[in-house]
Write an enzyme that holds these catalytic residues in place. Structure first.
Site, short mmCIF file in Angstrom:
data_model
loop_
_atom_site.label_atom_id
_atom_site.label_comp_id
_atom_site.label_asym_id
_atom_site.label_seq_id
_atom_site.Cartn_x
_atom_site.Cartn_y
_atom_site.Cartn_z
N HIS A 269 1.23 -0.92 0.21
CA HIS A 269 0.28 0.25 0.17
C HIS A 269 0.63 0.82 -0.07
O HIS A 269 1.37 1.98 0.61
CB HIS A 269 -1.28 -0.02 1.55
N CYS A 293 -3.21 9.86 5.87
CA CYS A 293 -2.45 10.33 6.43
C CYS A 293 -1.21 10.49 5.08
O CYS A 293 -0.18 11.09 5.71
CB CYS A 293 -1.40 9.02 6.66
N THR A 296 -1.06 10.68 -0.68
CA THR A 296 -1.22 11.06 -2.40
C THR A 296 -0.51 12.91 -2.23
O THR A 296 0.30 12.42 -3.07
CB THR A 296 -2.22 11.48 -2.04
N ASP A 309 -1.44 4.95 -5.22
CA ASP A 309 -1.45 3.87 -4.11
C ASP A 309 -1.29 2.77 -3.82
O ASP A 309 -1.06 2.06 -2.93
CB ASP A 309 -3.29 4.15 -3.78
N ASN A 407 -14.43 11.76 3.51
CA ASN A 407 -13.34 10.75 2.61
C ASN A 407 -13.73 10.43 1.05
O ASN A 407 -14.33 10.22 -0.11
CB ASN A 407 -13.79 9.20 3.21
N ARG A 409 -13.70 11.85 -2.85
CA ARG A 409 -12.41 11.78 -3.87
C ARG A 409 -13.00 12.47 -4.69
O ARG A 409 -14.17 12.82 -5.20
CB ARG A 409 -12.77 10.18 -3.50
N ARG A 441 0.36 8.48 11.33
CA ARG A 441 -0.30 9.82 11.79
C ARG A 441 -0.25 10.05 13.01
O ARG A 441 -0.56 9.16 14.28
CB ARG A 441 -1.99 9.87 11.70
#
Ligand code: SPV
Ligand code: MN
Length: 651
Positions: A269, A293, A296, A309, A407, A409, A441
């Site tokens: 990931h 976190c 991107t 990703d 979230n 997108r 984080r």
């Protein structure tokens, strides 16, 4: 363990098609002449049987074969609009898709690996027995596509021909899912048979949104059948739950890497990005970070952005670690995307000429999308993920509803982004990875950047990632361990995955130059946690360029570093120069706050990890050796300098 083709094949059991002749008859019966013609280049019998079973199970009104052509792409976009899955926005090429309010992120509590009796899984994975999954599919997916079109596409997760690329079939009744797939994955209709032949396997994904009603979402399921490399998804639309070429197939890829090529291949990931260094050299990074976190953003800081990703990595014959991005687009979080932090992405989102699928943002009366943290004036009202919205609107618990979901997108082609290395991303040879990073984080413990002294310590950095829970998973809260930021996608026991990591990064075939350095990154240290009166984070998004820039120099031996018990940290002067390049003052006091070693906090972290990993069976001993050695060195450091050690006491 991974046992392929073990147990009942749920798709065959529920579809009832066993032989290629039966499969051909079903296909003949349900496809019109044009689509039959389009399917004819696909001759792999296993693939045709899968397709026939999907048709027999789901009973669509008709079947559409996506060849990846411009014309087929246009038909898919039209289908999605006609069904109301997407709506056109003011800007050409922009559309909005809303997922149901209950389906705004990965449904982690409704996502299961299908296991055979007695099979061991990761302690962090949810599983369901094969018989129960079979029952669910039988009860819920039979006839789920009545009144709908079944869309079928052939893709490759990676450039066709790449060592670690794997072909996949996508089957869905959702135009939105297929429109997203067209932006995110490489269509490999022309080479599907050849790719299956080369790789020896393929993944199959079957999804239907059903009636797309809120009351059905509790009954939604996302199943990954490890043994048959097939995913099932029903009664949801959020891409992380439905476009299972992304995380569903990533999970299978982790399995394939761990069990079919242990120590030779990894499936991570991770973003992939390149940084230009002195003399025009390009240095490629692969970096893990949990969802939400900054992965991107970090990827796009690179001068040669490849992917944001996922990374498929292998050890190449030339002694380097090579990586390909299984995707060709981004499904990126838009919250806090703004001009200052993400200029190239903003050019795509606000400029002309880029195809963008927005999801779960606010749309104003003029058909313009808005989102939290975009740095622009906010509209007073509009429509968002929960319906009509106005500033100050509260939910039934009295909490203010944000303008856009956390979230929310945007989906677009990577190649639309100015610094995208489109050629490198298309190269089956992949890019050579020289730096591997791990970040979480972490408000109070680790410095912004540190480099492992050797690759066993590097693997331990990956194993030790922690983060506060983020909005990408429904039902998560608090601070959590996030091994490699990949744990949600590791099907088997963590011990097996970890063992493959130690083997990979110490592989005898890695050359001296090819062996990557491994580092930790942390953007989330706060003033408060470093005893400062200041507010908020100690760093800013633009600092990422400095941390990556320093690693680029360090990887080539162009800067020296300070040795600490946890690894090497930068010298002030080197960072100051790099900050000057981004026109930023870098006071020594800030450096001291960021890079002081907080011995007790680090020891607490090691204890937390040692205890948690101590519960897993057969864990590689290297991990505990690294932790123990670091603890001994930290204790000695504390004896000499006290609990908080400034970098100039070490240098
Ligand atoms: C993530 O959450 O890590 C994502 C989006 O990349 S999802 O498709 O939901 O996994
Ligand atoms: Mn992700």
């Amino acid at each position: 363990m991974l046992e392929l083709k073990k147990g009942v094949d749920i798709l065959a059991e529920t579809g009832g098609v066993r032989t290629i002749d039966e499969a051909k008859a079903i296909i003949q019966q349900h496809l019109d002449a044009e689509n039959l013609e389009k399917l004819s280049p696909i001759t792999n019998e296993e693939a045709l049987v899968k397709i026939a079973n999907a048709i027999a199970l789901c009973e669509p009104d008709d079947v559409f074969i996506d060849t990846g052509s411009e014309a087929d792409g246009a038909l898919i976009r039209e289908y999605s609009l006609r069904k109301g899955e997407e709506k056109k926005l003011a800007k050409d090429g922009h559309t909005i898709h809303f997922d149901l309010p209950q389906d705004q992120a990965r449904l982690v509590n409704q996502t299961f690996y299908i296991v055979n009796e007695g099979e061991k899984l990761s302690a962090l994975a949810k599983s369901t027995l094969r018989a129960d999954a079979l029952q669910y599919v039988r009860d819920n997916m039979r006839g789920i596509m009545r009144g709908k079109t079944m869309l079928i596409g052939f893709f490759c997760r990676g450039p066709a021909g790449a060592d670690a690329a794997i072909p996949a079939i996508e089957i869905s009744s959702s135009g939105y899912v297929f429109h997203s797939a067209a932006l995110l994955y490489r269509n490999c209709y022309d080479r599907f048979d050849a790719e299956v032949e080369r790789k020896g396997l393929f993944f199959t994904n079957l999804h239907s949104e059903g009636l797309n009603r809120p009351e059905d979402v509790p009954n939604a399921r996302i199943f990954m059948d490890r043994s048959w490399l097939t995913t099932y998804s029903a009664f949801c639309t959020y891409a992380g739950n439905t476009l299972l070429m992304k995380k569903g197939n990533h999970r299978f890829s982790v399995d394939c890497a761990t069990y079919l090529r242990p120590g030779e291949e990894l499936s991570e990931h991770m973003f992939i990005t390149g940084m230009a260094g002195p003399g025009g050299r390009k240095t490629y990074f692969a970096g893990a970070a949990p969802s939400g976190c900054g992965k991107t953003t970090t990827a796009m800081v690179g001068t040669e952005f490849v992917g944001d990703d996922l990374a498929q990595m292998w050890i190449a014959d030339d002694g380097t670690v090579r990586a390909v991005n299984p995707e060709k687009g981004i499904f990126g979080i838009v919250e806090d995307v703004n001009r200052e932090g993400d200029p190239y992405l903003m050019d795509c989102l606000r400029g002309d000429g880029t195809e963008v699928i927005w999801s779960n943002v606010l749309i104003d009366a003029d058909g313009v999308p808005h989102w939290t943290g975009n740095g622009e004036p906010a509209p007073l009202e509009g429509v968002n993920f929960q319906g009509e919205w106005y500033q100050g609107k509260t939910d039934d618990q009295g909490n203010e509803i944000p303008m856009s979901h956390k979230n929310a997108r945007c989906t677009l082609l990577c190649s639309a982004i100015k610094n995208h290395a489109t050629e490198a991303n298309a190269d089956p040879a992949g890019v050579p990875i020289k730096v591997v990073t791990y970040s979480g984080r972490d408000a109070d413990t680790m410095p912004p950047v540190w480099v492992a002294k050797d690759n066993d310590e590097g693997v331990a950095i990956g194993a030790s990632i922690v983060s506060a829970a983020t909005a990408t998973e429904i039902g998560a809260s608090g601070v959590r361990r996030q091994p490699w930021a990949n744990a949600p996608f590791i099907p088997g026991p963590l011990a097996d995955y970890m063992d493959a990591q130690f083997k990979f990064f110490n592989h005898a075939n890695l050359s001296k130059e090819g062996k990557p350095i491994m580092a930790g990154l942390n953007y989330f240290l706060t003033h408060a946690d470093r005893g400062s009166a200041g507010k908020g984070l100690l760093g800013e998004k633009r600092d990422v360029k400095v941390w990556l820039g320093w690693l680029e120099l360090y990887a080539h031996g162009d800067v020296e570093a300070i040795e600490t018990p946890i690894g090497y940290i930068p010298k002030y002067e080197d960072l100051q120069k790099l900050f000057a390049e981004i026109d930023k003052e870098y006071p020594r006091s800030l450096y001291t706050m960021q890079f002081s070693i907080y011995v007790d906090k680090i020891v607490d972290r090691i204890d937390l990890q040692t205890e948690a990993y101590g519960k897993e069976e057969n864990l590689p001993t290297q991990l505990f050796e690294v932790y123990e050695a670091q603890k001994v060195a930290l204790a000695a450091l504390k004896d000499e300098h006290g609990p908080i050690v400034q970098p100039d006491q070490l240098g």
